[in-house]
Enzyme design. Sequence first.
Site, mmCIF file in Angstrom:
data_model
loop_
_atom_site.group_PDB
_atom_site.id
_atom_site.type_symbol
_atom_site.label_atom_id
_atom_site.label_comp_id
_atom_site.label_asym_id
_atom_site.label_seq_id
_atom_site.Cartn_x
_atom_site.Cartn_y
_atom_site.Cartn_z
ATOM 1 N N THR A 1 -27.893 27.215 5.937
ATOM 2 C CA THR A 1 -28.953 28.000 6.548
ATOM 3 C C THR A 1 -29.198 27.546 7.984
ATOM 4 O OG1 THR A 1 -31.201 28.827 6.239
ATOM 5 C CG2 THR A 1 -30.826 26.498 5.753
ATOM 6 N N LYS B 1 -28.401 43.937 12.501
ATOM 7 C CA LYS B 1 -29.854 44.052 12.432
ATOM 8 C C LYS B 1 -30.483 42.971 13.293
ATOM 9 C CE LYS B 1 -30.373 43.297 8.088
ATOM 10 N NZ LYS B 1 -31.046 43.190 6.787
ATOM 11 N N ASP C 1 -23.260 41.551 9.563
ATOM 12 C CA ASP C 1 -24.324 41.811 10.531
ATOM 13 C C ASP C 1 -24.058 41.060 11.825
ATOM 14 O OD1 ASP C 1 -25.341 39.142 10.236
ATOM 15 O OD2 ASP C 1 -26.355 39.773 8.403
ATOM 16 N N ASP D 1 0.817 -1.218 0.000
ATOM 17 C CA ASP D 1 0.000 0.000 0.000
ATOM 18 C C ASP D 1 0.849 1.266 0.000
ATOM 19 O OD1 ASP D 1 -2.348 -1.461 0.000
ATOM 20 O OD2 ASP D 1 -2.476 -1.528 2.191
ATOM 21 N N VAL D 2 1.927 1.279 0.790
ATOM 22 C CA VAL D 2 2.786 2.468 0.845
ATOM 23 C C VAL D 2 3.429 2.711 -0.514
ATOM 24 C CG1 VAL D 2 4.819 3.500 1.907
ATOM 25 C CG2 VAL D 2 3.211 2.185 3.314
ATOM 26 N N LEU E 1 8.622 -8.770 -4.325
ATOM 27 C CA LEU E 1 8.357 -10.207 -4.348
ATOM 28 C C LEU E 1 6.903 -10.495 -4.687
ATOM 29 C CD1 LEU E 1 10.396 -11.308 -1.191
ATOM 30 C CD2 LEU E 1 11.059 -11.534 -3.602
ATOM 31 N N ALA E 2 6.010 -9.548 -4.320
ATOM 32 C CA ALA E 2 4.575 -9.690 -4.614
ATOM 33 C C ALA E 2 3.968 -8.299 -4.709
ATOM 34 C CB ALA E 2 3.885 -10.517 -3.527
#
Length: 457
Positions: A331, A270, A248, A22-23, A43-44
């Site tokens: 919102t 406001k 505001d 994976d690395v 190797l694999a």
Amino acid sequence: MDHLPIFCQLRDRDCLIVGGGDVAERKARLLLDAGARLTVNALAFIPQFTAWADAGMLTLVEGPFDESLLDTCWLAIAATDDDTLNQRVSEAAEARRIFCNVVDAPKAASFIMPSIIDRSPLMVAVSSGGTSPVLARLLREKLESLLPLHLGQVAKYAGQLRGRVKQQFTTMSERRRFWEKLFVNDRLAQSLANNDQKAITETTEQLINEPLDHRGEVVLVGAGPGDAGLLTLKGLQQIQQADVVVYDRLVSDDIMNLVRRDADRVFVGKRAGYHCVPQEEINQILLREAQKGKRVVRLKGGDPFIFGRGGEELETLCNAGIPFSVVPGITAASGCSAYSGIPLTHRDYAQSVRLITGHLKTGGELDWENLAAEKQTLVFYMGLNQAATIQQKLIEHGMPGEMPVAIVENGTAVTQRVIDGTLTQLGELAQQMNSPSLIIIGRVVGLRDKLNWFSNH
């Protein structure tokens, strides 16, 4: 400085990765993105490598590491879980004067891999020299949020315009002002992202031909319901490019702390029933600042097009010919309900949501009969002072008195307060709460005891 930051041209050049897990796969993706002619030795191999090899994207060499694989390489990476093998790869590469990265062992490597922000052709690399990869990753994430996603396309397009800009603007000062104007033009960036050639041409011609001291523009930005973490990335980018920010009282201090330090700040706070600055005067402030050639951000709590009077402000700008754009925000109904553990819709209880203003114009009247129907959720904005009337009208039109209700004060903020009860108690509950508050009415409120998460943190 322990390391010299450089950018390598690896396109069509031989590179080697030793490792098939994976690395190694993550490193391979980077080299493939850079156009390297890649060989991977192990190797694999995990399936992704086989898929790449089948697609002709790289070459796999299955078996023990052979130093001769380095003979034609410009760069190598040792990415196995065998420290001894990684060290051997590094030493063999160094003997050939080939830069070699050793994963998770910066002292054994002749180069290290930074965290990358890719806005090609614009590239940003961040590194802690291998001492703190997590810190480098966190800094990269911060920078990612500051750089617009389409900035690379704008940079590439700018390269195509260099000759014309040099002809159009004779001084370095004029060219600098033009480029500054182009790189913050959101309309051009969006047109490039959409490959809208007509809009690209129109916007470019406008930018080149209008005076450099043109009338400016206004960006209407929704700040969200309170929690600064709910401000959108695009909203953050806009407030950090602004010359003037008009805001505001619903915009939190945490969000205002993100505004560019040298931007002018204009407070126009406001609240229902009381306006520190009349709406018409706010419209004129936006107009005046834009006519000075400034980039103005109108920062509004929640979403500017949901009971934010954003449409009225933009009409004034439109009538005056001032360019504008809109960045929506989360919102209050969405933010407050989520932070209160109240889903606005639920298959068993509510098939629709009504967003309603409790602050009507004089003589205004709501369709109470439809609002009193079952299987829906009602959310009243600015309804605190009208809570008793809301209670009375809904009961008069058939809504059961035991219908669950909740009032959310300062929703999503650390000072959030929620009180719940039934419709017959709504007027009484409202007297215990302060503005800004949101009223939620519907069977979904009954799920709060089970789904409430925020007050438990």
